[in-house]
Design a protein around this motif. Structure first.
Motif, PDB file in Angstrom:
ATOM      1  N   ASP A 103       0.801  -1.259   0.188  1.00  0.00           N
ATOM      2  CA  ASP A 103       0.012   0.033   0.007  1.00  0.00           C
ATOM      3  C   ASP A 103       0.915   1.408  -0.013  1.00  0.00           C
ATOM      4  O   ASP A 103       0.687   2.325  -0.571  1.00  0.00           O
ATOM      5  CB  ASP A 103      -0.961  -0.184   1.214  1.00  0.00           C
ATOM      6  CG  ASP A 103      -2.083  -1.067   1.128  1.00  0.00           C
ATOM      7  OD1 ASP A 103      -2.272  -1.333   0.031  1.00  0.00           O
ATOM      8  OD2 ASP A 103      -2.821  -1.456   1.946  1.00  0.00           O
ATOM      9  N   ALA A 104       2.141   1.139   0.807  1.00  0.00           N
ATOM     10  CA  ALA A 104       3.016   2.349   0.898  1.00  0.00           C
ATOM     11  C   ALA A 104       3.558   2.466  -0.557  1.00  0.00           C
ATOM     12  O   ALA A 104       3.675   3.840  -1.034  1.00  0.00           O
ATOM     13  CB  ALA A 104       3.928   2.162   1.702  1.00  0.00           C
ATOM     14  N   LEU A 105       3.740   1.457  -1.378  1.00  0.00           N
ATOM     15  CA  LEU A 105       4.486   1.683  -2.570  1.00  0.00           C
ATOM     16  C   LEU A 105       3.345   2.258  -3.604  1.00  0.00           C
ATOM     17  O   LEU A 105       3.698   3.328  -4.578  1.00  0.00           O
ATOM     18  CB  LEU A 105       4.695   0.345  -3.282  1.00  0.00           C
ATOM     19  CG  LEU A 105       6.084  -0.271  -2.561  1.00  0.00           C
ATOM     20  CD1 LEU A 105       6.140  -1.719  -2.725  1.00  0.00           C
ATOM     21  CD2 LEU A 105       7.512   0.703  -3.104  1.00  0.00           C
ATOM     22  N   LEU A 106       2.109   1.812  -3.674  1.00  0.00           N
ATOM     23  CA  LEU A 106       1.146   2.507  -4.401  1.00  0.00           C
ATOM     24  C   LEU A 106       0.712   3.762  -3.905  1.00  0.00           C
ATOM     25  O   LEU A 106       0.511   4.506  -5.094  1.00  0.00           O
ATOM     26  CB  LEU A 106      -0.095   1.200  -4.220  1.00  0.00           C
ATOM     27  CG  LEU A 106       0.087  -0.039  -4.747  1.00  0.00           C
ATOM     28  CD1 LEU A 106      -1.225  -0.859  -4.376  1.00  0.00           C
ATOM     29  CD2 LEU A 106       0.127  -0.013  -6.387  1.00  0.00           C
ATOM     30  N   ASP A 107       1.005   3.993  -2.706  1.00  0.00           N
ATOM     31  CA  ASP A 107       0.599   5.512  -2.622  1.00  0.00           C
ATOM     32  C   ASP A 107       1.633   6.501  -3.050  1.00  0.00           C
ATOM     33  O   ASP A 107       1.254   7.764  -3.395  1.00  0.00           O
ATOM     34  CB  ASP A 107       0.528   5.720  -0.726  1.00  0.00           C
ATOM     35  CG  ASP A 107      -0.703   4.958  -0.251  1.00  0.00           C
ATOM     36  OD1 ASP A 107      -1.812   4.925  -0.889  1.00  0.00           O
ATOM     37  OD2 ASP A 107      -0.672   4.929   1.034  1.00  0.00           O
ATOM     38  N   LYS A 108       2.735   5.967  -3.575  1.00  0.00           N
ATOM     39  CA  LYS A 108       3.688   6.878  -3.993  1.00  0.00           C
ATOM     40  C   LYS A 108       3.820   6.694  -5.532  1.00  0.00           C
ATOM     41  O   LYS A 108       4.616   7.062  -6.278  1.00  0.00           O
ATOM     42  CB  LYS A 108       5.116   6.384  -3.230  1.00  0.00           C
ATOM     43  CG  LYS A 108       5.262   6.951  -1.959  1.00  0.00           C
ATOM     44  CD  LYS A 108       5.321   8.306  -1.929  1.00  0.00           C
ATOM     45  CE  LYS A 108       5.968   8.845  -0.476  1.00  0.00           C
ATOM     46  NZ  LYS A 108       6.032  10.413  -0.500  1.00  0.00           N
ATOM     47  N   GLY A 109       2.807   5.819  -5.978  1.00  0.00           N
ATOM     48  CA  GLY A 109       2.881   5.693  -7.476  1.00  0.00           C
ATOM     49  C   GLY A 109       4.019   4.673  -8.012  1.00  0.00           C
ATOM     50  O   GLY A 109       4.169   4.556  -9.255  1.00  0.00           O
ATOM     51  N   ILE A 110       4.637   3.791  -6.954  1.00  0.00           N
ATOM     52  CA  ILE A 110       5.295   2.756  -7.368  1.00  0.00           C
ATOM     53  C   ILE A 110       4.768   1.398  -7.471  1.00  0.00           C
ATOM     54  O   ILE A 110       3.999   1.071  -6.686  1.00  0.00           O
ATOM     55  CB  ILE A 110       6.590   2.808  -6.418  1.00  0.00           C
ATOM     56  CG1 ILE A 110       7.231   4.047  -6.201  1.00  0.00           C
ATOM     57  CG2 ILE A 110       7.423   1.567  -6.817  1.00  0.00           C
ATOM     58  CD1 ILE A 110       8.161   4.239  -4.953  1.00  0.00           C
TER      59      ILE A 110
END
Length: 442
Positions: A103-110
């Protein structure tokens, strides 16, 4: 831009090399935890107990990726963190960690790209035979299916295995990696069961009708001939059997390379009816991990009539030749022999003896920048020639635990101070940032 607009720039790590927290929140022992505690197995007795402590520091690492413009993070799941002791009861704390990371990756667009197995087999499964027995492949398929179901709503890129040659040959033949066994017959049983595990996972993935793609990452050996003699050309072709064709041929429905198996009379591949059809289940992409290229010549006295010989190329801290053109040759060979298929470079990078400068706040690594520049130029060339190379994952985001070498080799574009766990971007970090931005000419 140097690359097609849809070319994916990523970075890569592996769970045991960066996570740490080896005994936290329900995680149990892996074969690498055991191997590291074997006297003499790992340089200086180093372990992955703490590694880079990414288990606790992942938000900082994700922020560093974001600032570099890295588009995808390839990381692996620790099997014994999700299924302690290799059992069938999932560990909520382990699942929660990977949910938070994703989720943290997706929040940064990664974009997360998950490797299901990067060598940290639960120790209890090794105690029951490890990859030498069919049961491990079946247990892996159950583990994979659980991961697809649990994370597949957000994760669209899956890699079944990382470098099965290392798991089988370094782990069971040469004893240089966990579990540290030296037995040729066991190594080849491991080859087959790793291949089978991959195929079973692909079938499970397809049966679940998930959105996304699935493939495998291989470290191939495609040496060049020492001379233009016909016998050296033949030697180079034969040299691709034992590390490349033994995985690629079954993947693409060609069976095992009989020429290679004929040189191994003590080896029995434990093939059961239907296995080869399972192994050749269609994949969506092929990942290639490339670091160097060997050179071989004919030797009639050798079992497979070839031997490796010296070259003039510069070496990395690992002693590996720096041969960017070898990447070009390998990708072309794979494409022409097994394509058409989307290809990704899922690992490429180099270790050098990095040091912080006098200020302790910077690390100048011109050799790594040159290594990356030359290999990225090859990628650009391949794309311009119409080869379906879709992305590049730099190894590695962080300096980390380098298997049997412990912490003595640094591959990262981010320097890790193993005393206080500071992250210090190296010059190569800023170079890669500029490549991704399209402002660094190649």
């Amino acid at each position: 831009m140097n690359f097609p607009k849809d070319f994916l720039f990523g970075s890569a790590t592996a769970s045991y090399q960066v996570e740490g927290a080896w005994d936290k929140d329900g995680r149990t022992m892996s074969i690498w935890d055991t191997f590291c505690r074997t006297p003499g197995a790992v340089r200086h007795g180093h372990t992955g107990d703490r590694a880079c402590d990414q288990y606790h520091r992942y938000p900082e690492d994700i922020d560093l990726m974001y600032r570099a413009g890295i588009q995808s993070y390839r990381f692996s799941l620790a099997w014994p963190r999700i299924f302690p002791k290799g059992g069938s009861t999932p560990n909520p704390a382990g699942i929660d960690y990977y949910n938070r990371l994703i989720d943290a990756l997706l929040d940064k667009g990664i974009t997360p790209a998950i490797t299901l197995y990067h060598w940290d087999l639960p120790q209890e499964l090794q105690d029951s035979g490890g990859w030498t027995v069919r049961k491990t492949a079946e247990k892996y398929a159950d583990y994979a299916a659980f991961c697809f179901k649990t994370f597949g709503d957000r994760v669209k890129t899956w890699i079944t295995l990382n470098e099965p040659w290392c798991s089988s040959h370094l782990g069971y033949l040469h004893g240089e990696h966990a579990p540290g066994i030296r037995d040729r017959a066991m190594a080849y049983r491991a080859v087959h069961h790793l291949n089978l595990a991959h195929g079973l996972a692909v079938q499970r993935f397809r049966s679940m009708n998930l959105k996304g793609r699935i493939g495998i990452s291989l470290n191939l050996s495609t040496p060049r001939p020492a001379a233009r003699h016909p016998e050296d050309l033949h030697a180079a072709d034969r040299a691709a059997d034992g590390q490349s064709r033994i995985y690629l041929d079954p993947l693409f429905g060609k069976g095992y390379p009989q020429r290679h198996l004929d040189t191994e009379p003590a080896v029995h591949m434990p093939i059961e009816p239907g296995d080869m059809e399972i192994i050749s289940s269609p994949i969506d992409f092929l990942g290639l991990n490339y670091y160097w290229e060997e050179v071989v010549r004919h030797d009639a006295s050798a079992a497979e009539e070839f031997v490796a010989v010296p070259s003039h190329f510069k070496k990395t801290a690992m002693g590996w030749d720096v041969v960017p053109e070898g990447l070009y040759r390998q990708i072309r060979w794979v494409h022409e022999t097994y394509g058409p298929l989307d290809l990704y470079i899922t690992e490429n990078g180099a270790a050098f003896p990095d040091r912080l400068d006098e200020s302790g706040t910077a690390c100048h690594d011109p050799e790594r920048i040159e290594y990356l520049r030359e290999h990225l130029r090859v990628c650009k060339r391949l794309c311009s020639e119409g080869i379906p190379l879709k992305g590049y994952f730099l190894w590695s985001l962080l300096d980390n635990f380098e298997w049997a070498h412990g912490y003595t080799k640094r591959f990262g574009i981010i320097y890790i101070d193993y005393g206080d766990m500071r992250r210090i971007p190296k010059d190569s970090y800023y170079f890669y940032r500029d490549v991704i931005a399209g402002t660094e000419p190649l």
